[in-house]
Design an enzyme around this catalytic site. Structure first.
Site, PDB file in Angstrom:
ATOM      1  N   HIS A 122      51.630   7.424  25.690  1.00 57.63           N
ATOM      2  CA  HIS A 122      51.419   7.115  27.020  1.00 57.63           C
ATOM      3  C   HIS A 122      51.991   7.253  28.353  1.00 57.63           C
ATOM      4  O   HIS A 122      51.649   7.671  29.571  1.00 57.63           O
ATOM      5  CB  HIS A 122      50.126   6.064  26.865  1.00 57.63           C
ATOM      6  CG  HIS A 122      49.032   6.394  27.708  1.00 57.63           C
ATOM      7  ND1 HIS A 122      47.739   5.423  27.787  1.00 57.63           N
ATOM      8  CD2 HIS A 122      48.656   7.279  28.654  1.00 57.63           C
ATOM      9  CE1 HIS A 122      46.984   5.879  28.289  1.00 57.63           C
ATOM     10  NE2 HIS A 122      47.110   7.143  28.881  1.00 57.63           N
ATOM     11  N   ASP A 145      41.894   2.381  27.445  1.00 60.66           N
ATOM     12  CA  ASP A 145      42.912   1.852  26.847  1.00 60.66           C
ATOM     13  C   ASP A 145      42.398   0.334  26.162  1.00 60.66           C
ATOM     14  O   ASP A 145      41.911  -0.276  26.954  1.00 60.66           O
ATOM     15  CB  ASP A 145      43.851   1.818  27.634  1.00 60.66           C
ATOM     16  CG  ASP A 145      45.434   2.104  26.957  1.00 60.66           C
ATOM     17  OD1 ASP A 145      45.652   1.332  25.856  1.00 60.66           O
ATOM     18  OD2 ASP A 145      46.412   2.844  27.294  1.00 60.66           O
ATOM     19  N   HIS A 147      45.414  -1.320  26.291  1.00 59.39           N
ATOM     20  CA  HIS A 147      46.329  -2.012  27.283  1.00 59.39           C
ATOM     21  C   HIS A 147      46.266  -1.518  28.704  1.00 59.39           C
ATOM     22  O   HIS A 147      45.734  -0.334  28.905  1.00 59.39           O
ATOM     23  CB  HIS A 147      47.700  -1.843  26.639  1.00 59.39           C
ATOM     24  CG  HIS A 147      47.853  -1.887  25.248  1.00 59.39           C
ATOM     25  ND1 HIS A 147      47.455  -0.811  24.275  1.00 59.39           N
ATOM     26  CD2 HIS A 147      48.293  -2.849  24.490  1.00 59.39           C
ATOM     27  CE1 HIS A 147      47.549  -1.305  22.998  1.00 59.39           C
ATOM     28  NE2 HIS A 147      48.131  -2.621  23.110  1.00 59.39           N
ATOM     29  N   ASP A 149      49.161  -0.758  30.456  1.00 61.14           N
ATOM     30  CA  ASP A 149      50.226   0.064  30.661  1.00 61.14           C
ATOM     31  C   ASP A 149      50.693   0.020  32.139  1.00 61.14           C
ATOM     32  O   ASP A 149      51.221   1.055  32.861  1.00 61.14           O
ATOM     33  CB  ASP A 149      49.533   1.468  30.408  1.00 61.14           C
ATOM     34  CG  ASP A 149      49.465   1.907  29.010  1.00 61.14           C
ATOM     35  OD1 ASP A 149      49.779   0.795  28.075  1.00 61.14           O
ATOM     36  OD2 ASP A 149      48.834   2.604  28.832  1.00 61.14           O
ATOM     37  N   HIS A 162      55.888   3.470  27.570  1.00 61.16           N
ATOM     38  CA  HIS A 162      54.630   3.849  27.546  1.00 61.16           C
ATOM     39  C   HIS A 162      53.818   2.609  27.949  1.00 61.16           C
ATOM     40  O   HIS A 162      52.247   2.667  28.120  1.00 61.16           O
ATOM     41  CB  HIS A 162      54.125   4.190  26.300  1.00 61.16           C
ATOM     42  CG  HIS A 162      53.930   3.143  25.209  1.00 61.16           C
ATOM     43  ND1 HIS A 162      53.077   3.253  23.979  1.00 61.16           N
ATOM     44  CD2 HIS A 162      54.553   1.805  24.918  1.00 61.16           C
ATOM     45  CE1 HIS A 162      53.341   2.195  23.034  1.00 61.16           C
ATOM     46  NE2 HIS A 162      53.964   1.279  23.944  1.00 61.16           N
ATOM     47  N   ASP A 253      43.607   6.622  25.652  1.00 67.28           N
ATOM     48  CA  ASP A 253      44.448   6.225  24.593  1.00 67.28           C
ATOM     49  C   ASP A 253      43.510   5.970  23.672  1.00 67.28           C
ATOM     50  O   ASP A 253      42.635   5.018  23.497  1.00 67.28           O
ATOM     51  CB  ASP A 253      45.091   4.810  25.043  1.00 67.28           C
ATOM     52  CG  ASP A 253      46.211   4.392  24.138  1.00 67.28           C
ATOM     53  OD1 ASP A 253      46.156   4.621  23.079  1.00 67.28           O
ATOM     54  OD2 ASP A 253      47.266   4.082  24.888  1.00 67.28           O
ATOM     55  N   ASP A 255      44.206   4.078  21.097  1.00 68.43           N
ATOM     56  CA  ASP A 255      43.993   2.675  20.800  1.00 68.43           C
ATOM     57  C   ASP A 255      42.805   1.896  21.623  1.00 68.43           C
ATOM     58  O   ASP A 255      42.550   0.788  21.133  1.00 68.43           O
ATOM     59  CB  ASP A 255      45.328   2.035  20.908  1.00 68.43           C
ATOM     60  CG  ASP A 255      45.713   1.640  22.252  1.00 68.43           C
ATOM     61  OD1 ASP A 255      44.923   1.744  23.056  1.00 68.43           O
ATOM     62  OD2 ASP A 255      46.964   1.455  22.385  1.00 68.43           O
ATOM     63  N   GLU A 298      48.735   9.175  22.188  1.00 72.67           N
ATOM     64  CA  GLU A 298      48.939   8.042  20.889  1.00 72.67           C
ATOM     65  C   GLU A 298      48.355   8.093  19.571  1.00 72.67           C
ATOM     66  O   GLU A 298      48.106   7.178  18.818  1.00 72.67           O
ATOM     67  CB  GLU A 298      48.713   6.661  21.432  1.00 72.67           C
ATOM     68  CG  GLU A 298      49.317   6.161  22.844  1.00 72.67           C
ATOM     69  CD  GLU A 298      50.954   5.940  22.522  1.00 72.67           C
ATOM     70  OE1 GLU A 298      51.188   5.629  21.597  1.00 72.67           O
ATOM     71  OE2 GLU A 298      51.532   5.552  23.684  1.00 72.67           O
TER      72      GLU A 298
HETATM   73 MN   LIG Z   1      48.065   3.261  26.677  1.00 72.00          MN
END
Ligand SMILES: [Mn+2]
Length: 356
Positions: A122, A145, A147, A149, A162, A253, A255, A298
């Site tokens: 990312h 996402d 997260h 980031d 990332h 992302d 994830d 990712e």
């Molecule tokens: Mn990310």
């Protein structure tokens, strides 16, 4: 069928296809960004190949998109890429790769394409968003996402870039940002009100401080539980389009999804988006007609416990992108203009005679 009626049908078909051509079809540029130095796990540089192998081009073409696959960017190794501040890893490699990607995305958007960047990790988003803003300075970002980031190089605990790309992009954070080697080309191009997060569930203390103190809009998984994904999308668009419509950059992302759906990724976190929530997000973004560029990052085919897990994660990435460009769960008839009718009575008669 008589010759005359088949000719008439052919004419109608041609008329239909002429009408089709007059509709604005998506012209989609695919850019592979096989880059992995923004994090420490091997394999995320195989993400573009995994997504292509899961049939991305065929899916998009089947939706009526014109697809231009520009292949994979090649990123040169930066020798002696030492830690910044004894912590931040591969700053020169990330800076250079993002610079290369920024030029590619800028070029694709300038040529009239909607641009899909397939990661890669990312950290690349700082390149894709920078490049996109060169052509569309007033764009907004939807960051899906687990997260945020948004660590700075001075707050990161892991040292992985990332987890930091957003901090480089935000104008409001610039007095907190050191100049990293490899980043001198980068200009902050977003304001805190230009970005909305969806799906957060693993946010570091410094990131939470930034989200709160800089008034950045976010919808955590808890907010999705509370409001429902429909309300979340409604509020996202209200926030981003309050002063008029503008192009959307979606940074997705994989994830963000629950690890049961997307296991082949580097930093999975329990309790993520359901399949239906993910599809709803991208259906709604598509239906604005404002989507201009997407990052899908990712996907790491070396991290699935089995080939099935890898395939499931890559297919999910393809589903996300297909939905971005017009696939809907209710179906669509853009490449279908007429129902077949039963044969006319005299034709039936003649068939009857043949059977006798
Ligand atoms: Mn990310």
């Amino acid at each position: 069928m008589s010759l005359r009626s088949s000719f008439a049908r052919l004419l109608r078909k041609q008329a239909g296809s002429t009408l089709q051509l007059q509709k604005p079809a998506h012209s989609v540029a695919l850019i592979g960004a096989p880059f992995s130095r923004g994090q420490k796990r091997r394999g995320v540089d195989h993400g573009p190949a995994a997504i292509r192998n899961a049939g991305l081009t065929e899916r998009l073409s089947g939706l009526g998109c014109r697809v231009y696959d520009f292949g994979d960017l090649s990123f040169t190794q930066v020798p002696n890429d030492e830690l910044y501040n004894n912590l931040v890893k591969y700053p020169r490699s990330v800076g250079l790769a993002s610079q290369v990607l920024a030029d590619a995305v800028s070029g694709a958007v300038a040529a009239g394409h909607s641009c899909v960047t397939m990661g890669g990790d990312h950290s690349l988003a700082l390149g894709s968003i920078s490049g996109h803003t060169r052509q569309c300075p007033h764009l907004c970002v939807i960051w899906v996402d687990a997260h945020a980031d948004i660590n700075t190089p001075l707050t990161t605990q892991s040292g992985n870039l990332h987890g930091q790309p957003v901090s480089f992009l935000l104008r409001e954070l610039q007095d907190k940002m050191p100049l990293l080697p490899g980043f001198s080309w980068l200009k902050p191009c977003l304001s805190a009100s230009d970005i909305v997060y969806i799906g957060l569930r693993d946010v570091d203390p410094a990131e939470h401080y930034i989200l709160k103190n800089y008034d950045i809009q976010y919808y955590s998984m808890r907010d999705i539980d509370r409001l429902g994904i429909q309300k979340v999308m409604e509020r996202t668009f209200e926030q981003l389009m309050s002063r008029g419509q503008r192009p959307i950059h979606l940074s997705f992302d994989i994830d963000a999804f629950d690890p049961s759906l997307a296991p082949a990724t580097g930093t999975p976190v329990l309790g993520g988006l359901t399949y239906r929530e993910g599809m709803y997000i991208t259906e709604e973004i598509h239906s604005t007609g404002l989507l201009s560029a997407v990052d899908l990052v990712e996907v790491n085919p070396l991290l699935g416990a089995s080939q099935e897990e890898v395939n499931a994660t890559a297919s999910l990435a393809v589903d996300v992108l297909a939905t971005c460009f017009g696939h809907t769960r209710e179906g669509a008839h853009t490449v279908f203009d007429e129902l077949p009718t039963p044969n006319s009575p005299d034709e039936s008669d003649s068939e009857e005679q043949v059977r006798i």
